[in-house]
Design a protein around this motif. Structure first.
Motif, mmCIF file in Angstrom:
data_model
loop_
_atom_site.group_PDB
_atom_site.id
_atom_site.type_symbol
_atom_site.label_atom_id
_atom_site.label_comp_id
_atom_site.label_asym_id
_atom_site.label_seq_id
_atom_site.Cartn_x
_atom_site.Cartn_y
_atom_site.Cartn_z
ATOM 1 N N LEU A 171 0.825 -1.208 0.000
ATOM 2 C CA LEU A 171 0.000 0.000 0.000
ATOM 3 C C LEU A 171 0.863 1.263 0.000
ATOM 4 O O LEU A 171 0.608 2.206 -0.758
ATOM 5 C CB LEU A 171 -0.941 -0.011 1.199
ATOM 6 N N ILE A 172 1.904 1.275 0.788
ATOM 7 C CA ILE A 172 2.825 2.419 0.820
ATOM 8 C C ILE A 172 3.542 2.547 -0.515
ATOM 9 O O ILE A 172 3.740 3.655 -1.014
ATOM 10 C CB ILE A 172 3.821 2.265 1.990
ATOM 11 N N TRP A 173 3.903 1.418 -1.119
ATOM 12 C CA TRP A 173 4.553 1.398 -2.429
ATOM 13 C C TRP A 173 3.648 2.030 -3.477
ATOM 14 O O TRP A 173 4.093 2.826 -4.300
ATOM 15 C CB TRP A 173 4.872 -0.053 -2.746
ATOM 16 N N LEU A 174 2.351 1.716 -3.444
ATOM 17 C CA LEU A 174 1.397 2.303 -4.386
ATOM 18 C C LEU A 174 1.221 3.805 -4.148
ATOM 19 O O LEU A 174 1.145 4.588 -5.097
ATOM 20 C CB LEU A 174 0.042 1.602 -4.287
ATOM 21 N N ILE A 175 1.154 4.209 -2.895
ATOM 22 C CA ILE A 175 0.970 5.626 -2.580
ATOM 23 C C ILE A 175 2.180 6.439 -3.019
ATOM 24 O O ILE A 175 2.044 7.480 -3.676
ATOM 25 C CB ILE A 175 0.685 5.815 -1.077
ATOM 26 N N ILE A 176 3.368 5.996 -2.674
ATOM 27 C CA ILE A 176 4.587 6.715 -3.074
ATOM 28 C C ILE A 176 4.742 6.691 -4.589
ATOM 29 O O ILE A 176 5.119 7.700 -5.203
ATOM 30 C CB ILE A 176 5.829 6.118 -2.378
ATOM 31 N N GLY A 177 4.429 5.571 -5.222
ATOM 32 C CA GLY A 177 4.474 5.495 -6.688
ATOM 33 C C GLY A 177 3.507 6.475 -7.324
ATOM 34 O O GLY A 177 3.819 7.109 -8.330
ATOM 35 N N GLY A 178 2.316 6.615 -6.751
ATOM 36 C CA GLY A 178 1.340 7.583 -7.255
ATOM 37 C C GLY A 178 1.816 9.007 -7.111
ATOM 38 O O GLY A 178 1.646 9.831 -8.020
ATOM 39 N N ILE A 179 2.435 9.313 -5.979
ATOM 40 C CA ILE A 179 2.956 10.671 -5.764
ATOM 41 C C ILE A 179 4.096 10.962 -6.734
ATOM 42 O O ILE A 179 4.152 12.050 -7.320
ATOM 43 C CB ILE A 179 3.404 10.843 -4.292
ATOM 44 N N VAL A 180 4.990 10.004 -6.918
ATOM 45 C CA VAL A 180 6.105 10.191 -7.859
ATOM 46 C C VAL A 180 5.582 10.360 -9.280
ATOM 47 O O VAL A 180 6.032 11.233 -10.027
ATOM 48 C CB VAL A 180 7.102 9.005 -7.753
ATOM 49 N N SER B 122 4.322 13.909 -13.828
ATOM 50 C CA SER B 122 3.364 14.431 -14.804
ATOM 51 C C SER B 122 3.227 15.939 -14.699
ATOM 52 O O SER B 122 2.965 16.612 -15.691
ATOM 53 C CB SER B 122 2.007 13.745 -14.654
ATOM 54 N N LEU B 123 3.423 16.496 -13.501
ATOM 55 C CA LEU B 123 3.431 17.955 -13.364
ATOM 56 C C LEU B 123 4.654 18.561 -14.037
ATOM 57 O O LEU B 123 4.560 19.597 -14.696
ATOM 58 C CB LEU B 123 3.396 18.359 -11.887
ATOM 59 N N ARG C 165 4.203 18.323 -17.750
ATOM 60 C CA ARG C 165 2.943 18.974 -18.151
ATOM 61 C C ARG C 165 1.990 18.021 -18.877
ATOM 62 O O ARG C 165 1.386 18.361 -19.883
ATOM 63 C CB ARG C 165 3.216 20.202 -19.003
ATOM 64 N N THR C 166 1.854 16.810 -18.332
ATOM 65 C CA THR C 166 0.904 15.847 -18.874
ATOM 66 C C THR C 166 -0.151 15.473 -17.844
ATOM 67 O O THR C 166 -0.850 14.482 -17.999
ATOM 68 C CB THR C 166 1.623 14.557 -19.333
ATOM 69 N N ASP C 167 -0.290 16.282 -16.807
ATOM 70 C CA ASP C 167 -1.180 15.940 -15.698
ATOM 71 C C ASP C 167 -2.647 15.932 -16.118
ATOM 72 O O ASP C 167 -3.431 15.136 -15.623
ATOM 73 C CB ASP C 167 -0.971 16.905 -14.533
ATOM 74 N N GLY C 168 -3.038 16.801 -17.038
ATOM 75 C CA GLY C 168 -4.424 16.858 -17.475
ATOM 76 C C GLY C 168 -4.844 15.643 -18.283
ATOM 77 O O GLY C 168 -6.022 15.340 -18.389
ATOM 78 N N ALA D 249 10.704 8.323 -13.703
ATOM 79 C CA ALA D 249 9.357 8.583 -14.201
ATOM 80 C C ALA D 249 9.355 9.713 -15.227
ATOM 81 O O ALA D 249 8.618 9.663 -16.213
ATOM 82 C CB ALA D 249 8.424 8.920 -13.041
ATOM 83 N N ILE D 250 10.185 10.722 -15.021
ATOM 84 C CA ILE D 250 10.293 11.815 -15.990
ATOM 85 C C ILE D 250 10.871 11.293 -17.303
ATOM 86 O O ILE D 250 10.403 11.652 -18.389
ATOM 87 C CB ILE D 250 11.130 12.970 -15.410
#
Length: 88
Positions: A4-13, A18-19, A22-25, A72-73
């Protein structure tokens, strides 16, 4: 609990990457998590051996989050290159 922590940190990264790119939208929460986790894997293969820091898969530290973010970038840049013909 670690998964669960792995998924949360992966989502934040993935969201931060994406910010930056500039692909967040264009992405949702699920794609941000996928980008974060795959980016952490990519960062572990390419960047981690060069700087000697693990990724979020080995433990969560500031260095591991930065390596995963750079991975990720790089992943988003490669996707943009193939999708649009330019990195952006």
């Amino acid at each position: 609990m670690g998964f669960l922590i792995w998924l949360i940190i992966g989502g934040i990264v993935g969201w931060l990457a994406s910010l930056v790119m500039r692909t967040d939208g264009q992405q949702g929460i699920l794609l941000n998590v996928v980008v974060g986790i795959v980016g952490a894997f990519l960062g572990g293969l390419l960047i981690s051996p060069l700087v000697g820091v693990g990724t979020i898969n080995q433990g969560i530290t500031i260095g591991s989050v930065l390596v995963s973010l750079v991975g990720a970038i790089i992943l988003l840049a490669i996707v943009n290159l193939f999708r649009r013909g330019r990195v952006r």
